[in-house]
Design a protein around this motif. Structure first.
Motif, PDB file in Angstrom:
ATOM      1  N   ALA A 246       0.895  -1.194   0.015  1.00  0.00           N
ATOM      2  CA  ALA A 246       0.065   0.213  -0.059  1.00  0.00           C
ATOM      3  C   ALA A 246       0.893   1.260   0.155  1.00  0.00           C
ATOM      4  N   GLU A 247       0.550   2.267  -0.633  1.00  0.00           N
ATOM      5  CA  GLU A 247       0.998   3.530  -0.821  1.00  0.00           C
ATOM      6  C   GLU A 247       0.497   4.587  -0.506  1.00  0.00           C
ATOM      7  N   VAL A 248       0.504   5.476   0.501  1.00  0.00           N
ATOM      8  CA  VAL A 248      -0.350   6.632   1.014  1.00  0.00           C
ATOM      9  C   VAL A 248       0.540   7.906   0.603  1.00  0.00           C
ATOM     10  N   GLU A 249       0.010   8.527  -0.110  1.00  0.00           N
ATOM     11  CA  GLU A 249       0.664  10.090  -0.454  1.00  0.00           C
ATOM     12  C   GLU A 249      -0.577  10.916  -1.009  1.00  0.00           C
ATOM     13  N   ASN A 250      -0.392  12.291  -0.591  1.00  0.00           N
ATOM     14  CA  ASN A 250      -1.618  13.337  -0.940  1.00  0.00           C
ATOM     15  C   ASN A 250      -3.002  12.841  -0.861  1.00  0.00           C
ATOM     16  N   ASN A 251      -3.287  12.197   0.310  1.00  0.00           N
ATOM     17  CA  ASN A 251      -4.722  11.684   0.228  1.00  0.00           C
ATOM     18  C   ASN A 251      -5.181  10.769  -0.834  1.00  0.00           C
ATOM     19  N   GLU A 252      -4.475  10.036  -1.206  1.00  0.00           N
ATOM     20  CA  GLU A 252      -4.513   8.873  -2.215  1.00  0.00           C
ATOM     21  C   GLU A 252      -3.878   7.729  -1.470  1.00  0.00           C
ATOM     22  N   VAL A 253      -4.533   6.686  -1.529  1.00  0.00           N
ATOM     23  CA  VAL A 253      -4.092   5.371  -1.092  1.00  0.00           C
ATOM     24  C   VAL A 253      -4.372   4.398  -2.195  1.00  0.00           C
ATOM     25  N   LYS A 254      -3.021   3.742  -2.764  1.00  0.00           N
ATOM     26  CA  LYS A 254      -2.881   2.810  -3.672  1.00  0.00           C
ATOM     27  C   LYS A 254      -2.844   1.368  -2.822  1.00  0.00           C
ATOM     28  N   VAL A 255      -3.431   0.499  -3.037  1.00  0.00           N
ATOM     29  CA  VAL A 255      -3.285  -0.743  -2.802  1.00  0.00           C
ATOM     30  C   VAL A 255      -3.161  -2.174  -3.613  1.00  0.00           C
ATOM     31  N   LEU A 256      -2.060  -2.291  -3.881  1.00  0.00           N
ATOM     32  CA  LEU A 256      -1.814  -3.389  -4.929  1.00  0.00           C
ATOM     33  C   LEU A 256      -1.476  -4.762  -4.289  1.00  0.00           C
ATOM     34  N   VAL A 257      -2.398  -5.559  -4.478  1.00  0.00           N
ATOM     35  CA  VAL A 257      -2.405  -7.155  -3.908  1.00  0.00           C
ATOM     36  C   VAL A 257      -2.591  -8.088  -4.861  1.00  0.00           C
ATOM     37  N   ASN A 258      -2.250  -9.390  -4.423  1.00  0.00           N
ATOM     38  CA  ASN A 258      -2.218 -10.242  -5.237  1.00  0.00           C
ATOM     39  C   ASN A 258      -4.002 -10.966  -5.483  1.00  0.00           C
ATOM     40  N   GLY A 259      -4.723 -10.755  -4.456  1.00  0.00           N
ATOM     41  CA  GLY A 259      -6.095 -10.945  -4.749  1.00  0.00           C
ATOM     42  C   GLY A 259      -6.833 -10.059  -3.738  1.00  0.00           C
ATOM     43  N   ALA A 260      -8.082  -9.735  -4.051  1.00  0.00           N
ATOM     44  CA  ALA A 260      -8.915  -9.029  -3.099  1.00  0.00           C
ATOM     45  C   ALA A 260     -10.504  -9.320  -3.459  1.00  0.00           C
ATOM     46  N   GLU A 261     -11.208  -9.340  -2.062  1.00  0.00           N
ATOM     47  CA  GLU A 261     -12.667  -9.352  -2.441  1.00  0.00           C
ATOM     48  C   GLU A 261     -13.323  -8.568  -1.318  1.00  0.00           C
ATOM     49  N   VAL A 262     -14.323  -7.965  -1.945  1.00  0.00           N
ATOM     50  CA  VAL A 262     -15.153  -7.057  -1.005  1.00  0.00           C
ATOM     51  C   VAL A 262     -16.283  -8.131  -0.298  1.00  0.00           C
ATOM     52  N   GLY A 263     -16.034  -7.852   1.112  1.00  0.00           N
ATOM     53  CA  GLY A 263     -17.031  -8.726   2.179  1.00  0.00           C
ATOM     54  C   GLY A 263     -18.281  -9.097   1.730  1.00  0.00           C
ATOM     55  N   ASP A 264     -18.907  -7.965   1.146  1.00  0.00           N
ATOM     56  CA  ASP A 264     -20.587  -8.296   0.740  1.00  0.00           C
ATOM     57  C   ASP A 264     -20.621  -9.282  -0.431  1.00  0.00           C
ATOM     58  N   SER A 265     -19.341  -9.558  -1.223  1.00  0.00           N
ATOM     59  CA  SER A 265     -19.502 -10.330  -2.369  1.00  0.00           C
ATOM     60  C   SER A 265     -19.079 -11.800  -2.017  1.00  0.00           C
ATOM     61  N   ILE A 266     -18.761 -12.043  -0.450  1.00  0.00           N
ATOM     62  CA  ILE A 266     -18.136 -13.573  -0.208  1.00  0.00           C
ATOM     63  C   ILE A 266     -19.506 -14.098   0.567  1.00  0.00           C
ATOM     64  N   ASP A 267     -19.731 -15.250   0.147  1.00  0.00           N
ATOM     65  CA  ASP A 267     -20.968 -16.102   0.632  1.00  0.00           C
ATOM     66  C   ASP A 267     -20.305 -16.659   2.257  1.00  0.00           C
ATOM     67  N   LYS A 268     -20.971 -16.096   3.114  1.00  0.00           N
ATOM     68  CA  LYS A 268     -20.535 -16.484   4.285  1.00  0.00           C
ATOM     69  C   LYS A 268     -20.424 -18.024   4.669  1.00  0.00           C
ATOM     70  N   GLU A 269     -21.435 -18.631   4.347  1.00  0.00           N
ATOM     71  CA  GLU A 269     -21.212 -20.141   4.685  1.00  0.00           C
ATOM     72  C   GLU A 269     -20.304 -20.905   3.834  1.00  0.00           C
ATOM     73  N   THR A 270     -19.981 -20.399   2.486  1.00  0.00           N
ATOM     74  CA  THR A 270     -18.879 -21.042   1.921  1.00  0.00           C
ATOM     75  C   THR A 270     -17.596 -20.649   2.359  1.00  0.00           C
ATOM     76  N   ALA A 271     -17.683 -19.472   2.780  1.00  0.00           N
ATOM     77  CA  ALA A 271     -16.239 -18.960   3.713  1.00  0.00           C
ATOM     78  C   ALA A 271     -16.067 -19.820   4.961  1.00  0.00           C
TER      79      ALA A 271
END
Length: 136
Positions: A67-92
């Motif tokens: 993650a890079e934070v600079e001038n009120n901008e945050v860039k997060v570069l990751v291998n993978g990401a999922e928003v919690g709302d899109s994840i099925d809780k029971e499968t998880a």
């Protein structure tokens, strides 16, 4: 004033919007980011990033990166990401329980490579389950 947050994986942009506050899962612990934060470059662990775009918090499972934070901008570069709302809780939950069992088995053996792989799978499954709201 808000922060501009971009969460980018190798194949897609998971988040590109303004937020009020961010909590990053860095490799050295949780890092909170508000507007006016000092410039920062940090390694991210597999875990849950929490963002507050308005009144409510949202969770995003991250699979390690930077993650890079600079001038009120945050860039997060990751291998993978999922928003919690899109994840099925029971499968998880099922995946987390299986990963927990695999890790317990790997801890009893003497195969270091198997233990490393089981640990990584456990961290990913835990992050997804937490982001889905299955753990606090």
């Amino acid at each position: 004033m808000t922060l501009t947050l971009r969460v980018i994986t190798p194949d897609k942009t998971v988040w590109d919007d303004s937020v009020e506050e961010i909590v990053l899962p860095s490799t050295t612990g949780q890092v909170g980011v508000l507007t006016g934060h000092a410039p920062l470059l940090t390694a991210l662990d597999t875990g849950v990033m929490r963002v507050r775009p308005g009144k409510d918090w949202q969770a995003i499972a991250l699979m390690g990166g930077f993650a890079e934070v600079e001038n009120n901008e945050v860039k997060v570069l990751v291998n993978g990401a999922e928003v919690g709302d899109s994840i099925d809780k029971e499968t998880a939950r099922t995946e987390f329980q299986q990963a927990e069992q695999n890790l317990a088995r790997a801890n009893q053996g003497d195969n270091r490579q198997e233990l490393i792989q089981a640990t990584q799978e456990f961290k990913k499954a835990r992050a997804r389950f937490q982001a889905a709201g299955g753990m606090t």
